[in-house]
Design an enzyme around this catalytic site. Sequence first.
Site, PDB file in Angstrom:
ATOM      1  CG  ASP A 195      -2.169   0.795   1.097  1.00 54.00           C
ATOM      2  OD1 ASP A 195      -3.269   0.241   1.312  1.00 54.00           O
ATOM      3  OD2 ASP A 195      -2.063   1.978   0.691  1.00 54.00           O
TER       4      ASP A 195
ATOM      5  CG  ASP B 122       4.270   4.837  -6.113  1.00 57.10           C
ATOM      6  OD1 ASP B 122       4.715   5.974  -6.285  1.00 57.10           O
ATOM      7  OD2 ASP B 122       3.306   4.370  -6.764  1.00 57.10           O
TER       8      ASP B 122
ATOM      9  CB  SER C 246     -16.063  -0.010  -9.842  1.00 54.45           C
ATOM     10  OG  SER C 246     -17.093   0.919  -9.550  1.00 54.45           O
TER      11      SER C 246
ATOM     12  CB  THR D 238     -18.175   3.207 -11.916  1.00 56.70           C
ATOM     13  OG1 THR D 238     -18.403   4.516 -12.383  1.00 56.70           O
ATOM     14  CG2 THR D 238     -16.762   2.810 -12.170  1.00 56.70           C
TER      15      THR D 238
ATOM     16  CE1 TYR E 117     -14.516   4.183 -10.021  1.00 58.66           C
ATOM     17  CE2 TYR E 117     -12.167   3.995  -9.548  1.00 58.66           C
ATOM     18  CZ  TYR E 117     -13.466   3.514  -9.421  1.00 58.66           C
ATOM     19  OH  TYR E 117     -13.716   2.370  -8.697  1.00 58.66           O
TER      20      TYR E 117
ATOM     21  CE  LYS F 267     -11.175   0.478 -10.118  1.00 61.16           C
ATOM     22  NZ  LYS F 267     -10.265  -0.414  -9.373  1.00 61.16           N
TER      23      LYS F 267
ATOM     24  N   GLY G 179     -21.560  12.778 -13.431  1.00 59.88           N
ATOM     25  CA  GLY G 179     -21.126  11.374 -13.379  1.00 59.88           C
ATOM     26  C   GLY G 179     -22.118  10.479 -12.657  1.00 59.88           C
TER      27      GLY G 179
HETATM   28  C1  WQD Z   1     -24.107   7.472  -3.467  1.00 61.59           C
HETATM   29  C2  WQD Z   1     -25.300   8.332  -3.780  1.00 61.59           C
HETATM   30  C3  WQD Z   1     -24.799  10.435  -4.814  1.00 61.59           C
HETATM   31  C4  WQD Z   1     -22.745  12.267  -1.435  1.00 61.59           C
HETATM   32  C5  WQD Z   1     -18.915   5.946  -5.969  1.00 61.59           C
HETATM   33  C6  WQD Z   1     -18.061   5.600  -7.135  1.00 61.59           C
HETATM   34  C7  WQD Z   1     -17.958   4.119  -7.256  1.00 61.59           C
HETATM   35  C8  WQD Z   1     -17.490   3.545  -5.963  1.00 61.59           C
HETATM   36  C9  WQD Z   1     -18.356   3.965  -4.798  1.00 61.59           C
HETATM   37  C10 WQD Z   1     -15.183   3.144  -6.207  1.00 61.59           C
HETATM   38  C11 WQD Z   1     -25.177   9.010  -5.134  1.00 61.59           C
HETATM   39  C12 WQD Z   1     -25.436  10.636  -3.441  1.00 61.59           C
HETATM   40  C13 WQD Z   1     -23.423  11.346  -2.222  1.00 61.59           C
HETATM   41  C14 WQD Z   1     -23.394  13.479  -1.065  1.00 61.59           C
HETATM   42  C15 WQD Z   1     -25.337  12.790  -2.264  1.00 61.59           C
HETATM   43  N1  WQD Z   1     -16.158   3.956  -5.755  1.00 61.59           N
HETATM   44  N2  WQD Z   1     -24.698  11.607  -2.624  1.00 61.59           N
HETATM   45  N3  WQD Z   1     -24.672  13.690  -1.486  1.00 61.59           N
HETATM   46  O1  WQD Z   1     -21.377   7.583  -6.502  1.00 61.59           O
HETATM   47  O2  WQD Z   1     -22.644   5.407  -6.063  1.00 61.59           O
HETATM   48  O3  WQD Z   1     -20.174   5.397  -6.188  1.00 61.59           O
HETATM   49  O4  WQD Z   1     -18.388   5.398  -4.789  1.00 61.59           O
HETATM   50  O5  WQD Z   1     -15.318   2.081  -6.709  1.00 61.59           O
HETATM   51  O6  WQD Z   1     -17.083   3.819  -8.302  1.00 61.59           O
HETATM   52  O7  WQD Z   1     -18.691   6.083  -8.294  1.00 61.59           O
HETATM   53  O8  WQD Z   1     -21.288   6.427  -4.232  1.00 61.59           O
HETATM   54  O9  WQD Z   1     -21.501   7.238  -1.936  1.00 61.59           O
HETATM   55  O10 WQD Z   1     -20.518   8.793  -3.724  1.00 61.59           O
HETATM   56  O11 WQD Z   1     -22.964   8.284  -3.714  1.00 61.59           O
HETATM   57  O12 WQD Z   1     -26.503  13.018  -2.640  1.00 61.59           O
HETATM   58  O13 WQD Z   1     -22.834  14.358  -0.360  1.00 61.59           O
HETATM   59  O14 WQD Z   1     -25.377   9.379  -2.811  1.00 61.59           O
HETATM   60  O15 WQD Z   1     -25.359  11.344  -5.755  1.00 61.59           O
HETATM   61  O16 WQD Z   1     -26.425   8.988  -5.752  1.00 61.59           O
HETATM   62  P1  WQD Z   1     -21.460   6.269  -5.819  1.00 61.59           P
HETATM   63  P2  WQD Z   1     -21.508   7.744  -3.351  1.00 61.59           P
END
Ligand code: WQD
Length: 377
Positions: free
Chosen positions: A40, A81, A150, A152, A174, A178, A332
């Site tokens: 890490d 790293d 992910s 995503t 990002y 993946k 996104g």
């Molecule tokens: C969840 C929901 C936001 C914060 C991301 C990455 C994904 C993975 C997990 C790595 C969404 C909403 C969030 C806030 C909000 N990471 N939200 N206000 O976006 O599903 O996934 O993290 O692998 O690849 O894309 O997770 O927890 O950021 O958001 O309304 O302050 O909560 O819009 O709908 P997400 P999240």
Amino acid sequence: AEEMIPTLSRVLVTGGAGYIGSHVVYALQQTRRYKVVSVDNYHNSFPASLTRVAQLARDALPENPSEADKESAEIDALQCDLTCPEQIREVFERYGKGGIWGVVHIAAYKAVGESVEIPLTYYTNNVAATVSLLQIMSDFDCTRIVYSSSATVYGTPPVIPIPETTRLKADSPYGKTKVMSEMIIDDLCHAEPDRWRAISLRYFNPAGAHPSGLIGEDPRGRPGNLLPLLAHMAIGRVDDATLKVFGNDYPTPDGTCVRDYLHVLDLASGHLLALDALEPESSVFDNCPDDARYKAYNLGKGKGMSVLQIVEAMRKATGFDFKYEIIGRRRGDVPDLTANPTLAEMELGFKAPQTLEVMCRDLWNWQTKNPQGYTQQ
Ligand code: WQD
């Protein structure tokens, strides 16, 4: 090279000190079948997490542990790293050819928004590093990998719940890192079908923490993800304690985005099942096209929860009266990422039984026991 006790297989976990990594290391150690090496760069994690994981492993040892049992409770925690091939090579030199049975590759930068601002950093750290890792693994006859992917990768999926056959179409740098890494591993398995076995695990939204409260999610700086942010708000680590909900005009039941949250320990158990599937006797790759031993699986519950439902669940778990205001959509974000988990359930025996209530309870237990996260220790 370090000798191995014959009953243990040495597994290298990249990103082993992180939120997912530390729970995967914990799960590996609980089987007492593996000797874990963690690498890490501690960019978004703390060495303390692994000290605590090793403590959990020692606490779980039987009365008169065998030498192998004791060995399985020790972690080689190395700082490395992955963007420096020489540092990766040094790790493999340490254990010699064949010294590492397999790799669980979790290390990556993962903030969607940040990846839009600094794409080259994401391509270097998530893609170039993966290429270096695979090359050096090959040089040392280590040709089994479980890759942390992910949901995503699906972009805005045409079908919900999402099957693995969905076309890959990431929108953010990002997400593209993946998709690219999955394709690189797939190409390698096609090029050398007799050598490589690989599984990509497409994580949906991991949440919660080990029930001991010793390990948990502790991102450096303000959390971007919803659940750790809510936990920080409830514990008082965020001065502006009003949640900004990124849009409620999505085509979903209450207008806010829907995600598939699963307990991080259920996610970790999926990695053990994936490692088992890389064993020679596994039948997982039997019907793979052109014999390439590569498959991708969703790790999710198959149950979607909206932002407002998460806020309500955390209100119940913490007793904190969250305030929120609806603002504009976040770039996104997609309306709904809910997994179709049946392939992993059928082929790996994967299950994610823990409920949202348990995820929130375990997250809050971690946060109350570590108000400042690991930096407190
Ligand atoms: C969840 C929901 C936001 C914060 C991301 C990455 C994904 C993975 C997990 C790595 C969404 C909403 C969030 C806030 C909000 N990471 N939200 N206000 O976006 O599903 O996934 O993290 O692998 O690849 O894309 O997770 O927890 O950021 O958001 O309304 O302050 O909560 O819009 O709908 P997400 P999240």
